[in-house]
Design an enzyme around this catalytic site. Sequence first.
Site, PDB file in Angstrom:
ATOM      1  CE  LYS A  13      47.657  40.973  34.371  1.00  0.00           C
ATOM      2  NZ  LYS A  13      47.959  39.808  33.513  1.00  0.00           N
ATOM      3  NE  ARG A  87      43.329  42.877  29.912  1.00  0.00           N
ATOM      4  CZ  ARG A  87      43.352  42.125  31.003  1.00  0.00           C
ATOM      5  NH1 ARG A  87      43.063  42.627  32.164  1.00  0.00           N
ATOM      6  NH2 ARG A  87      43.690  40.868  30.907  1.00  0.00           N
ATOM      7  NE  ARG A 126      44.840  31.308  35.328  1.00  0.00           N
ATOM      8  CZ  ARG A 126      44.880  32.541  34.871  1.00  0.00           C
ATOM      9  NH1 ARG A 126      45.434  33.492  35.596  1.00  0.00           N
ATOM     10  NH2 ARG A 126      44.369  32.833  33.702  1.00  0.00           N
ATOM     11  NE  ARG A 159      40.693  33.282  34.077  1.00  0.00           N
ATOM     12  CZ  ARG A 159      41.483  34.351  34.090  1.00  0.00           C
ATOM     13  NH1 ARG A 159      42.092  34.693  35.214  1.00  0.00           N
ATOM     14  NH2 ARG A 159      41.676  35.078  33.017  1.00  0.00           N
ATOM     15  NE  ARG A 170      43.109  35.389  28.802  1.00  0.00           N
ATOM     16  CZ  ARG A 170      43.474  34.526  29.751  1.00  0.00           C
ATOM     17  NH1 ARG A 170      43.242  33.237  29.594  1.00  0.00           N
ATOM     18  NH2 ARG A 170      44.055  34.968  30.838  1.00  0.00           N
TER      19      ARG A 170
HETATM   20  P1  AP5 Z   1      48.343  34.613  37.624  1.00  0.00           P
HETATM   21  O1  AP5 Z   1      48.898  35.298  38.821  1.00  0.00           O
HETATM   22  O2  AP5 Z   1      46.937  34.129  37.677  1.00  0.00           O
HETATM   23  O3  AP5 Z   1      48.616  35.490  36.312  1.00  0.00           O
HETATM   24  P2  AP5 Z   1      47.891  36.799  35.780  1.00  0.00           P
HETATM   25  O4  AP5 Z   1      48.945  37.657  35.186  1.00  0.00           O
HETATM   26  O5  AP5 Z   1      47.040  37.405  36.853  1.00  0.00           O
HETATM   27  O6  AP5 Z   1      47.068  36.156  34.606  1.00  0.00           O
HETATM   28  P3  AP5 Z   1      45.545  36.342  34.136  1.00  0.00           P
HETATM   29  O7  AP5 Z   1      45.312  35.266  33.116  1.00  0.00           O
HETATM   30  O8  AP5 Z   1      44.592  36.388  35.289  1.00  0.00           O
HETATM   31  O9  AP5 Z   1      45.629  37.694  33.451  1.00  0.00           O
HETATM   32  P4  AP5 Z   1      44.680  38.248  32.420  1.00  0.00           P
HETATM   33  O10 AP5 Z   1      45.169  39.643  32.399  1.00  0.00           O
HETATM   34  O11 AP5 Z   1      44.605  37.573  31.119  1.00  0.00           O
HETATM   35  O12 AP5 Z   1      43.249  37.930  33.013  1.00  0.00           O
HETATM   36  P5  AP5 Z   1      42.209  38.806  33.836  1.00  0.00           P
HETATM   37  O13 AP5 Z   1      41.612  37.950  34.860  1.00  0.00           O
HETATM   38  O14 AP5 Z   1      42.799  40.123  34.228  1.00  0.00           O
HETATM   39  O15 AP5 Z   1      49.331  33.388  37.298  1.00  0.00           O
HETATM   40  C1  AP5 Z   1      49.049  32.495  36.227  1.00  0.00           C
HETATM   41  C2  AP5 Z   1      49.441  31.064  36.635  1.00  0.00           C
HETATM   42  O16 AP5 Z   1      50.855  30.998  36.799  1.00  0.00           O
HETATM   43  C3  AP5 Z   1      48.844  30.616  37.984  1.00  0.00           C
HETATM   44  O17 AP5 Z   1      48.550  29.249  37.886  1.00  0.00           O
HETATM   45  C4  AP5 Z   1      49.972  30.845  39.000  1.00  0.00           C
HETATM   46  O18 AP5 Z   1      49.918  29.943  40.079  1.00  0.00           O
HETATM   47  C5  AP5 Z   1      51.202  30.587  38.117  1.00  0.00           C
HETATM   48  N1  AP5 Z   1      52.364  31.407  38.495  1.00  0.00           N
HETATM   49  C6  AP5 Z   1      52.367  32.706  38.874  1.00  0.00           C
HETATM   50  N2  AP5 Z   1      53.616  33.138  39.110  1.00  0.00           N
HETATM   51  C7  AP5 Z   1      54.427  32.073  38.847  1.00  0.00           C
HETATM   52  C8  AP5 Z   1      55.845  31.882  38.893  1.00  0.00           C
HETATM   53  N3  AP5 Z   1      56.693  32.865  39.272  1.00  0.00           N
HETATM   54  N4  AP5 Z   1      56.337  30.677  38.537  1.00  0.00           N
HETATM   55  C9  AP5 Z   1      55.515  29.678  38.170  1.00  0.00           C
HETATM   56  N5  AP5 Z   1      54.171  29.774  38.120  1.00  0.00           N
HETATM   57  C10 AP5 Z   1      53.631  30.970  38.455  1.00  0.00           C
HETATM   58  O19 AP5 Z   1      41.146  39.142  32.699  1.00  0.00           O
HETATM   59  C11 AP5 Z   1      40.324  38.130  32.134  1.00  0.00           C
HETATM   60  C12 AP5 Z   1      39.449  38.741  31.055  1.00  0.00           C
HETATM   61  O20 AP5 Z   1      38.598  39.764  31.630  1.00  0.00           O
HETATM   62  C13 AP5 Z   1      40.209  39.462  29.930  1.00  0.00           C
HETATM   63  O21 AP5 Z   1      40.652  38.568  28.931  1.00  0.00           O
HETATM   64  C14 AP5 Z   1      39.132  40.441  29.435  1.00  0.00           C
HETATM   65  O22 AP5 Z   1      38.192  39.785  28.636  1.00  0.00           O
HETATM   66  C15 AP5 Z   1      38.456  40.868  30.730  1.00  0.00           C
HETATM   67  N6  AP5 Z   1      39.124  42.042  31.315  1.00  0.00           N
HETATM   68  C16 AP5 Z   1      39.811  42.104  32.492  1.00  0.00           C
HETATM   69  N7  AP5 Z   1      40.288  43.333  32.703  1.00  0.00           N
HETATM   70  C17 AP5 Z   1      39.910  44.090  31.628  1.00  0.00           C
HETATM   71  C18 AP5 Z   1      40.124  45.438  31.253  1.00  0.00           C
HETATM   72  N8  AP5 Z   1      40.836  46.282  32.028  1.00  0.00           N
HETATM   73  N9  AP5 Z   1      39.589  45.857  30.074  1.00  0.00           N
HETATM   74  C19 AP5 Z   1      38.856  45.044  29.299  1.00  0.00           C
HETATM   75  N10 AP5 Z   1      38.633  43.732  29.591  1.00  0.00           N
HETATM   76  C20 AP5 Z   1      39.150  43.259  30.744  1.00  0.00           C
END
Ligand code: AP5
Length: 217
Positions: A13, A87, A126, A159, A170
Amino acid sequence: MYIVFLGAPGAGKGTQAVKAGQALKLDHLATGDLFRQVQAQNTNTARLLRSYVEKGQLVPDDITIQTVLEQLNAYTGRGIIFDGFPRNLTQADALDNALAEREESLDKVVYIKVSEKELLSRLSGRWICQKCQTPYHNVTAPPKIQGKCDRCGGKLYQRADDAVETVKKRLDVYFAETAPLIDYYKRSGKLIEIDGEGSVDDVGRRIMDSLKTAGVV
Ligand code: AP5
C-alpha cells in the site's frame, strides 16, 4: 479526488500510494506513518500508541478517527490517497460521514491482493527511511547505497512491528477486522481489485490502468 489503498500488512500500500500520489498529484495520508512520527517522541501519547502498535493491535478508533479528521478538516488540496485507513467498518463510516460533510465522497478503493507467503517475505526484508518513511526491501527494492534513503538520504531502519510474531498478530487482526471492508466496498461499487504480486512497476501499472478504465483519472 479521494482514493483508499486497502490491503494486508506488506501488500505494498505504502509503496504504491507514494508512486500513485506522485503520478496523480494527490497527497498521501498514511495513518501508520502519522502514528510512527508520534511514537518517536517522548510523550504519554507516544507510549500509549506504542502499547498497541508494538503488539500488532489496532490503535483505538477514537484516536485514529480523530487523527484523520484533524488532517481532513484542515485539508484544502486536490485530493488524498488514504493508506492504512479505514481499517474497520467504524472507520469506514467515519470517513464516509466526514467526506459527506464536505459535500464530497470516496471515488475508489484500490484493494491490493497478495498471498500470505509473499506478505511474510516482504515484511521480513523491509527497511524504512527514518526521515521520509519510504519503504525498501533488501532483495526486491534495495536502496542505491546500503542503509541510506535514495529520496532524502535519511537513515534506514527495520520496524519493531515487523518482528515475526508481531507480523502474525497483524495478519490475524487484518483478516478479522479489515478484510470485511473488501465486501463493504464491493457492495458500494467502489472496489478495484489488483493483483499485487509481480514487480513494483508492474503492480503500479495495473493500478493506473484500472483507475483509467474506471474513469477516475
Ligand atoms: P509496503 O509498501 O511497506 O507495504 P504496506 O502495505 O504499506 O505494509 P505496512 O506493513 O506498512 O502496512 P500495515 O497496514 O501493516 O502498516 P501501517 O504502517 O499502516 O511494502 C512492504 C515491503 O514489500 C517493502 O519492503 C517494499 O519494498 C516491498 N514491496 C512492495 N511492493 C512490492 C512488490 N510488488 N514486489 C516485491 N516487494 C515489494 O500500520 C502500522 C500499525 O499502525 C498498525 O499495525 C496499527 O497498530 C497502527 N495503525 C495504522 N493505521 C491504523 C488504523 N487506521 N487504525 C488503527 N490502527 C492503525
